[in-house]
Each structure stands twice: as C-alpha cells, then as structure tokens.
Design a protein around this motif. Structure first.
Motif, PDB file in Angstrom:
ATOM      1  N   CYS A 458      39.288  37.678  35.415  1.00 22.69           N
ATOM      2  CA  CYS A 458      38.270  36.653  35.676  1.00 22.69           C
ATOM      3  C   CYS A 458      37.745  36.756  37.101  1.00 22.69           C
ATOM      4  CB  CYS A 458      38.851  35.259  35.437  1.00 22.69           C
ATOM      5  SG  CYS A 458      39.138  34.864  33.706  1.00 22.69           S
ATOM      6  N   LEU A 459      38.641  37.024  38.036  1.00 23.25           N
ATOM      7  CA  LEU A 459      38.241  37.156  39.441  1.00 23.25           C
ATOM      8  C   LEU A 459      37.370  38.384  39.652  1.00 23.25           C
ATOM      9  CD1 LEU A 459      41.656  36.168  41.048  1.00 23.25           C
ATOM     10  CD2 LEU A 459      39.569  34.796  41.008  1.00 23.25           C
ATOM     11  N   VAL A 460      37.718  39.485  38.974  1.00 18.35           N
ATOM     12  CA  VAL A 460      36.904  40.701  39.076  1.00 18.35           C
ATOM     13  C   VAL A 460      35.503  40.441  38.536  1.00 18.35           C
ATOM     14  CG1 VAL A 460      36.629  43.078  38.286  1.00 18.35           C
ATOM     15  CG2 VAL A 460      38.888  42.241  38.967  1.00 18.35           C
ATOM     16  N   ILE A 461      35.428  39.795  37.379  1.00 16.70           N
ATOM     17  CA  ILE A 461      34.123  39.457  36.799  1.00 16.70           C
ATOM     18  C   ILE A 461      33.355  38.527  37.732  1.00 16.70           C
ATOM     19  CG2 ILE A 461      32.971  38.281  34.887  1.00 16.70           C
ATOM     20  CD1 ILE A 461      35.253  39.206  33.080  1.00 16.70           C
ATOM     21  N   ALA A 462      34.055  37.573  38.331  1.00 10.58           N
ATOM     22  CA  ALA A 462      33.397  36.615  39.226  1.00 10.58           C
ATOM     23  C   ALA A 462      32.777  37.313  40.428  1.00 10.58           C
ATOM     24  CB  ALA A 462      34.401  35.557  39.690  1.00 10.58           C
ATOM     25  N   ILE A 463      33.492  38.272  41.014  1.00 10.38           N
ATOM     26  CA  ILE A 463      32.965  38.983  42.179  1.00 10.38           C
ATOM     27  C   ILE A 463      31.775  39.848  41.796  1.00 10.38           C
ATOM     28  CG2 ILE A 463      33.496  40.767  43.890  1.00 10.38           C
ATOM     29  CD1 ILE A 463      36.346  39.639  43.977  1.00 10.38           C
ATOM     30  N   VAL A 464      31.888  40.580  40.682  1.00  9.21           N
ATOM     31  CA  VAL A 464      30.776  41.419  40.226  1.00  9.21           C
ATOM     32  C   VAL A 464      29.553  40.553  39.936  1.00  9.21           C
ATOM     33  CG1 VAL A 464      29.967  42.944  38.391  1.00  9.21           C
ATOM     34  CG2 VAL A 464      32.289  43.211  39.299  1.00  9.21           C
TER      35      VAL A 464
END
Length: 707
Positions: A458-464
């Motif tokens: 979720c954090l990776v998606i949020a940053i992207v």
C-alpha cells in the motif's frame, strides 16, 4: 574601476546588478547570514500557519512577505555588511522560509495527524487501541513525508519552467517583487543574454571560497542522507491560499518599484504599524475574550447558529490577499451553509444535536455538503487542467518532432535559457535521493503502524501515486496558480478505497496515511517549483534553491513537530478556537469511501450539490480563456471557496470578506501601483497575530486569568 572594498560597500546600480543573467548563479547565495535569516522568517511563518491552520485550515506559502521581510532586514543592515545583499540571495532566503513555513501542511499537522489522534476510533486503528504520537513519533512521521516530493520536483524543472515556461503566477509575482526591491530586472525573455564570460571586476562578488557553494553531487547527497533519521487545504488541509483561486494581488506582473528610500520607508512604516495593531489585538483578545466573538446579528443568531464576527486583523489580512471574488464565494458558502442548510437540517431533525457538534449537530451535517462541493470542484478542475496540459505537451512534442524533421530546431534557444550544469542538481543526486527518500517513507510508516496494519504494498502504491499526481499538481500550479493538494489527497483516498479491502482492520487508517503521502508529495513539489520559477526569472542557482529547500525542510521537521505538541499541551484541541475542521474532513472522507453511513439525507444533498458545482467547475475551466465569456465566469462561484465558507463558522468568513472589500476599494482608488503597499499591509496583519499567538499560548499555560 572600483576597489574590492568600494564594490562591496557601495549600494547603487553599478555593480552586481549589471551581471548577465547566465552568470548570476555564481553570486554568493548559500551564506550563513542567509540561512539564519531564512530560518527565522520561516519560523514566524510556520507559527502563523499553525495558528490559522488549526483554526480554519488556512495555510499560506507566504513567499511574498518572506521576500519582503528578508530585504527589509538586510536593507537596515546594509552599512555593516561585509558584502552586498543581492536579489539571488533574497531568493535563497525566501526559499528557506517557504520550505520551513509550510511544514504544518506538508506533514499533515493541521489535517491528517489530528484526524488520526483525535477522531480515529479504536475499531478503525487496526490494533483495537487509540493512536497517540509521541514527539519522537512525530519526528519520524515528518521525516518520512519530507523529502521524496523535493527530489521528484527537481527533474520537472527543465520541462515546466525552462522549456514550457509556464507562468507560475505567484512565483513570478515574487520574482517581480524581489526585482523591484533590489532594483534589478525580471528576465522574461531569457534569449537576450548570450555573454559567456564574467568581467573580472565582478570576481569578488562571487564565491571565492570553494567550500561555500560548490557542494558536489555526492557530498550533497551525503548531507541529505545524514539528515534523515518525517494537509488544508489549497492549499496550501483545508484550503490554503493555493487551493483558492489565484488572488489578483498575485497575478499582476505590474508591481511598481519600491526601491527608492521614500517608498521603502513608507512600506516599512506600514508593515510595522499593521504588525503592531495585529499583535496588540491578539494579546488583548486573551484578556478580553468577548472581542473574539461579537454578536453583530443579535444574541439569538449567535447562540442558535453561530452568527458572529471575530474582528481578527489576520483574517482581514487574509481576505485582502485572497481578493474580493474569492471571499465573496466564501460568504455565499457561509450563507448557504449556516443560514439555509443548517437551520433546515436542525428543523427537520436530521441533525438534532447542538449546532456546533461534528457528529449529531448541523455543523457536522453541512460538512458533508462542504466536502462534496470541494471534492467535485477539485476533481473536475484537476481533470480538465490535466487533459489540457497533456494536450499541450503533445502539441509541443509534435511540433518538436516536425522541427527535427525540417532541421530548424530550437534546442539552442533552450540551452540559452538554462544555467550552467555546475549550478544544477545532478541526475545522480536526484535518482539516489528519490530512491532513499521513498524507502525512508516506507520504513517510517511501517515503524509507526506496523506492516500488518499498513501493508508495504500500500505504501509503495501510495508513493507511486503521489509522484504521478505531483506531476499533474505542478502543471496545474504552473498554469493556474492553483496547487490542488486537497483534491490530490482526496483522489488518493478514493483510489485506496479500491486498493484496500473494506474489511481490512485498519482500512480507515491506511486511507489517511495514503492521503497524507499524496498531499505531502504534491505540496513539496509545488512549493519548490514556485521557488524555482522565481529563481529562474532572476538568475538564481537551482542547486542553491534545492539546498535551501532541504535546509528549510529539516528545520521544519523538528519545529513543526514541537509546535504541534506545544499546542496540544497548552490547549484542549479541538475547542471553540481551534476547531481543526480539516481533520474532520479527512476522517469523514476516509469513513465515507470505506463504507460508513452518512447522517439522514446528507447523501442526497451531497450528491446534488456535488453535481451542481462539478458542472460549474467544468464550465469555468473550459471557458476560462475564452474572451467572449471570460468576464461572466466571475459570477460562477468556486466550489473550493464555497466549501470553505460552508465548513468554517461565520465569524471567520465575515472577517475575510471585510478584507476582500478593503482590497477592492483600495485597488479601485489607488490602481496597480498600490499592489505592493497592499502586500505589505496585509502581511503585517497576518504575521502580527500569527507570531503573538505564542504570547497567548504562554499566558494560557501559566494560567493567567481572563477579564
């Protein structure tokens, strides 16, 4: 030819002001005096933004007042300076100040953080416990959000500032103000200067000590790594000035010169006077609380529907900055919310609780309409501007492609409008910094909440998603002076409603964290890009501005966290003064998209008003450049401004409307030459109350009685 001593001491137009634009990045900018001044001014702005952000969600970059204050400081110290104060050093100082002052929004201290701490239920945290951040936790949170937006903004500069030359109205206005204060020129046409050599008589104005400014890519990256241990809208939480429509004060490039002694002294006197009046009111309001709540419409309307006036000089100053159209839209929203919808909901028992209750009262009921109106306006505006921007990018690409075929390229012109590579941030720094700052963001959030509650994916998606939305936000800011960080945050929340299953134990928390990441990235990227536009017009070093942003950001991490703790230690927040409306918007939006029900009939009214203002936003954005209908669009209200008027209590809106009327009358009587005086006047009002809020905080903590 003047001697070195004469050149450093003289204060006329014959020295550094005649240096060609391409060579100005070599002038001293990263100096101890500039860093200290930038941090001091930025700290004042940060304190002001905390005060107003917690009250109404209003947060401002304050780039114009920061530039003005830094010039005033060094103007008065000119005789004792060992070397001259320059326009590019002025740029460096205001860059630090902006990076410092916007911390309350960038790190979510007036929005997401209080939403998590004060409104998130035990069942929504994923752990079955309430979340309370320690000061160390706040440092870690802020550090995680602080840097990836900055690194991502750097490579965008060449495209949107150099190649496309987007206007960035506020950044351009700041450059204009700095230029007239320092008696230099804003280089709108950067193709004129083709000088490649620096006359030797300028040498002692430039960096003679290699260690002062020639920080290499690797050494700067090392510095950045060592400093890592982390909103309102616009926005800048609830809406900041960047979330409202561009103010007329910021649009004009015709700010008149104020560098002569008479004009300068008059402006300094105005700044001192308004600062004194504002600070005096602030302290007096502590001892006499009644002056913060004057029932100008009678005691019944005051008690029943909160119709009163808070004659705050700062809110009047904010209204001056916003301009009459924006504050008129806010007043329309105020009347709609507090004179029509709130009484209706109360009368029909849809909101039977106390009027100011967020859960069962009319204030909580009309908040859903406010949220719907703002999101509809922001999303539609965002989509239209994005489509238009992408179409322009396609047109430029097509033109460039055709030019390459015909052999009549314009790359040489682009090279002429760019500074030397040694004054740019290297690609290696950007790539390494972006990767490390993204990893840092993920690591800090996992440390604070746990990977089982806030999954790494979720954090990776949020940053992207944040990086992608930052591109669109920067382009919107460059073309419209609107950085839709609020809409970006809400869009991220909507996306994560699809990413995270509704039965996930921490779905609401994940939604808030994702929104905070998106908002932080867009805010940081937008702030830096405005500053880079200012610096580009004046010939400042982009590398120096990047370093300024980093310095201000690191300082802001600690000061923002400390100030948030201090406010919560001294005051019981939320309260009648610090209502934290943006935090309520954040948590309600998260609950809405994750499936929680709304109060009776709030859904139907929200959909209806959302559709109405979505259509209005579509019309305003499509026809804003159509000369035949452009003048009529001002009569169509801005959804963001209307939304602010709905969720803020009338006392704040009325004061801002008074400021807008003052600005209108002033400009009608004085004309364009009065713009700078207006900026000075309003800056004193805002900064006086913001800074002296610390005095009131001290009096409260000491238990000094009210009269």
């Amino acid at each position: 030819m003047p001697t070195q001593t004469q050149l450093r001491k003289q204060d006329d137009d014959s020295d550094w002001r005649s240096i060609p634009w391409q060579l100005k990045p070599a002038i001293k900018q990263i100096t101890p005096r500039a860093i200290i001044a930038g941090l001091l001014i930025g700290s004042v702005v940060l304190i002001s933004n905390f005060q107003f952000g917690l009250q109404t969600g209003w947060v401002s970059m304050m780039s114009l007042p920061s530039a003005l204050l830094s010039f005033a400081i060094f103007k008065n110290l000119s005789k004792s300076l060992s070397y001259q104060f320059t326009d590019v050093e002025n740029v460096f100082i205001q860059s630090i100040a902006v990076a410092t002052g916007t911390g309350p929004l960038a790190y979510g201290f007036v929005g997401v953080v209080p939403a998590i701490e004060k409104f998130l239920k035990e069942s929504e945290s994923g752990t079955g416990k309430l979340i309370r951040f320690s000061l160390t936790d706040l440092f870690i949170w802020s550090t995680g959000l602080a840097f990836f937006g900055i690194f991502f903004a750097v490579p965008l500069r060449k495209q949107v500032v150099v190649k496309e030359n987007l206007p960035f109205p506020s950044g351009s206005a700041t450059a204009t103000l700095i230029s007239v204060l320092n008696n230099t020129e804003v280089h709108h046409d950067l193709h004129e200067n083709k000088t490649n050599r620096l006359p030797h008589e300028y040498n002692d104005l430039l960096l003679s000590d290699e260690s002062d400014d020639s920080i290499s890519t690797d050494s700067h990256q090392s510095h950045d790594s060592n400093t890592r241990s982390n909103s309102t809208d616009t926005t800048i939480v609830a809406p900041t000035t960047t979330t409202t429509e561009a103010s007329p004060l910021l649009e004009s490039q015709n700010i008149k010169a104020v560098n002569n002694d008479k004009s300068y002294n008059e402006n300094l006197k105005s700044l001192t006077l308004t600062f004194t009046v504002s600070s005096t009111y602030t302290v007096a309001s502590y001892f006499f609380p009644l002056i913060r709540n004057i029932p100008i419409f009678g005691s019944h309307l005051n008690k029943a529907y909160l119709w009163s006036l808070q004659p705050s000089p700062a809110y009047i100053g904010q209204g001056i900055i916003m301009g009459l159209p924006t504050v008129s839209y806010m007043l329309f929203g105020c009347v709609l919310g507090w004179a029509v919808l709130a009484p209706l909901a109360r009368h029909l028992q849809w909101a039977p609780g106390p009027i100011d209750d967020w859960k069962t009262g009319a204030q909580g009921w009309i908040l859903w309409i406010s949220l719907s109106v703002m999101v509809a306006d922001s999303v539609v505006s965002f989509v239209v501007v994005t489509v238009q921007s992408l179409y322009k990018v396609y047109q430029r690409w097509d033109e460039k492609h055709n030019t390459a075929i015909t052999g009549s390229g314009s790359s040489s012109k682009e090279e002429e409008t760019e500074v030397a590579a040694e004054y740019l941030v290297g690609t290696k720094t950007v790539v390494i910094g972006l990767v490390l700052s993204s990893i840092l963001c993920i690591a800090t959030m996992v440390y604070l909440f746990g990977s089982d509650i806030v999954p790494v994916y979720c954090l990776v998606i949020a940053i992207v998603l944040a990086l992608f939305l930052s591109i669109l936000g920067v382009r919107a800011l460059g073309e419209t002076d609107l950085n839709p960080v609020s809409g970006i945050g809400k869009l991220s929340q909507l996306v994560f409603a699809l990413v995270v299953p509704r039965d996930h134990p921490g779905a609401v928390l994940v939604n808030l964290v994702a929104g905070a990441i998106a908002e932080a990235g867009a805010q940081q990227a937008g702030d830096l890009m405005q500053d880079l536009k200012t610096g580009h017009l004046l010939g400042a070093s982009p590398k120096a501005q990047f370093i300024a942003q980093m310095i201000g950001t690191v300082w802001s991490i600690f000061l923002s966290s400390i100030m948030y703790k201090v406010y919560n230690q001294v005051y019981q927040i939320p309260n009648d003064v610090f209502r934290i409306p943006t935090a309520v918007i954040w948590i309600d939006c998260s609950r809405l998209v994750t499936g929680e029900g709304l109060p009776p009939y709030a859904f139907e009214f929200s959909v209806a008003f959302g559709l109405i203002f979505g259509v209005i936003s579509l019309v305003k954005n499509i026809y804003k450049n159509n000369e035949a209908v452009k003048r009529y669009l001002i009569w169509l209200p801005s959804g963001v401004a209307v939304g602010i008027g709905i969720y803020n209590t009338p006392s704040f809106t009325i004061a801002r409307f008074i400021g807008g009327v003052i600005a209108y009358v002033w400009m009608k009587r004085v004309g364009a030459e009065g713009k700078t005086a207006m900026i000075v006047f309003s800056s004193g009002l805002v900064l006086g109350e913001g800074l002296f809020s610390v005095v009131n905080m001290t009096l409260t903590s000491l238990g000094v009685p009210h009269f």
